[in-house]
Design a protein around this motif. Structure first.
Motif, short mmCIF file in Angstrom:
data_model
loop_
_atom_site.label_atom_id
_atom_site.label_comp_id
_atom_site.label_asym_id
_atom_site.label_seq_id
_atom_site.Cartn_x
_atom_site.Cartn_y
_atom_site.Cartn_z
N ASN A 111 14.46 -25.10 -12.66
CA ASN A 111 13.31 -25.98 -12.94
C ASN A 111 12.56 -26.39 -11.68
O ASN A 111 11.48 -26.97 -11.76
CB ASN A 111 13.77 -27.25 -13.67
CG ASN A 111 14.21 -26.95 -15.09
OD1 ASN A 111 13.65 -26.06 -15.73
ND2 ASN A 111 15.22 -27.66 -15.56
N HIS A 115 6.83 -23.09 -12.97
CA HIS A 115 6.98 -22.35 -14.23
C HIS A 115 6.17 -23.01 -15.34
O HIS A 115 5.67 -24.12 -15.20
CB HIS A 115 8.46 -22.29 -14.63
CG HIS A 115 9.03 -23.62 -14.99
ND1 HIS A 115 9.40 -24.55 -14.05
CD2 HIS A 115 9.27 -24.20 -16.19
CE1 HIS A 115 9.85 -25.64 -14.66
NE2 HIS A 115 9.78 -25.45 -15.96
N ASP A 117 6.87 -23.87 -19.40
CA ASP A 117 8.03 -23.94 -20.28
C ASP A 117 8.03 -22.84 -21.34
O ASP A 117 7.01 -22.57 -21.97
CB ASP A 117 8.10 -25.30 -20.98
CG ASP A 117 8.51 -26.41 -20.02
OD1 ASP A 117 9.18 -26.12 -19.00
OD2 ASP A 117 8.17 -27.59 -20.30
N ARG A 279 13.07 -34.27 -22.98
CA ARG A 279 11.87 -33.51 -23.29
C ARG A 279 11.80 -33.12 -24.75
O ARG A 279 12.80 -32.70 -25.33
CB ARG A 279 11.85 -32.23 -22.44
CG ARG A 279 10.50 -31.56 -22.37
CD ARG A 279 10.58 -30.29 -21.55
NE ARG A 279 10.93 -29.16 -22.40
CZ ARG A 279 11.25 -27.95 -21.95
NH1 ARG A 279 11.31 -27.71 -20.66
NH2 ARG A 279 11.54 -26.97 -22.78
FE FE2 Z 1 9.87 -27.13 -17.29
#
Ligand code: FE2
Length: 293
Positions: A111, A115, A117, A279
């Protein structure tokens, strides 16, 4: 109280006020947030003390929750959070920070690379929503980069060159960058590369953006080293500081971003102290291949 949004970075990112996301939203509030996402790509909501259930309910105003299974190496019996919640903490099931050499922790260090997701999924992510429950006392910013501004700033020759390129994305590629290579056979099968466009068009705004990610490890029709060198160049271009917002977390911040038009990365923090971030992720529902310019 009505929703208002103040831009807090020269090219993107809005801070939203006048909304309590723990409560059901009115249709006007949902529309205001969606319009804010279209414009700013990243929205910050301060002082939103939400439960997992409230976070999921808020997220569902904007789409369909992604099936997060298969995204991580964590075994179901080791999960700390309910189904539907992505665990972006450094905590094990016992609520304590994971050991430095923990396989799960080392995998999660991916992470820290720029990037988008779930770009390693055939159907990638639309929005991610990250809620800070416990903020680590040292570092741990999340940085965001605007891939629309990055695309706009390319020269015309490069725009033509990237227009129809297809990349292959896999978690094997991104983790490999950090030297994490001990995947099981089952993980190698699960994370076989998927195809994503390098340039995609936002379905609502029509804006074009670069679709880059550390998960991208090749370009169809290109020799691998040449593809990776080019992707690295593009990423360097796209993550110049002028396109980047660094978010310093406060407890109960919620940040929502559009993975179709941004990249992000986590920054270092003190791994011996708690960082509890949770998240929710919405699926894009269609492949990036269907979002051609
Ligand atoms: Fe992420």
């Amino acid at each position: 109280m009505s929703v208002s949004i103040r831009q807090i970075h020269p090219v993107f990112v809005g801070e939203v006020s006048g909304i309590d996301i723990a409560r059901p939203l009115s249709r006007d509030e949902v529309a205001a947030v969606e319009a804010g996402m279209d414009r700013y790509a990243v929205l910050l909501f301060r002082d939103q003390k939400v439960t997992d259930e409230q976070q999921m309910a808020f997220s569902l105003n904007f789409g369909v929750l992604e099936d997060t299974r298969g995204g991580n190496i964590t075994k179901p019996e080791d999960r700390r959070l309910p189904v539907g919640m992505g665990d972006v903490s450094n905590l094990g099931r016992d609520g304590q920070p994971m050991d430095r050499a923990s396989r799960q922790r080392l995998f999660n260090l991916g992470n820290m690379l720029w990037h988008s997701d779930s770009s390693f999924r055939a159907i990638p992510a639309k929005y991610s929503l990250l809620s800070a429950r416990v903020v680590n006392p040292v570092g741990g910013n999340t940085e965001f980069a605007d891939m629309r501004a990055a695309y706009d700033a390319l020269d015309d020759k490069t725009k033509r060159e990237v227009q129809d390129l297809i990349c292959s994305h896999s978690q094997i590629f991104s983790r490999g960058i950090l030297g994490f290579t001990d995947f099981t056979d089952a993980e190698r099968v699960k994370w076989a590369p998927v195809r994503q466009r390098l340039v995609r068009k936002h379905p609502r705004t029509g804006r074009l953006s670069l679709y880059l990610s550390a998960h991208a490890g090749g370009i169809e029709g290109w020799p691998v080293p040449e593809a990776r060198a080019f992707l690295r160049d593009l990423t360097e271009h796209a993550t110049q500081r002028k396109f980047v917002y660094a978010h310093a977390w406060r407890p109960h911040d919620l940040v929502m971003w559009d993975n179709r038009v941004t990249m992000h990365r986590a920054r270092r923090y003190d791994h011996t102290q708690v960082r509890d971030m949770r998240r929710t992720t919405l699926t894009n529902e269609v492949s990036s291949l269907e979002q051609a310019p």
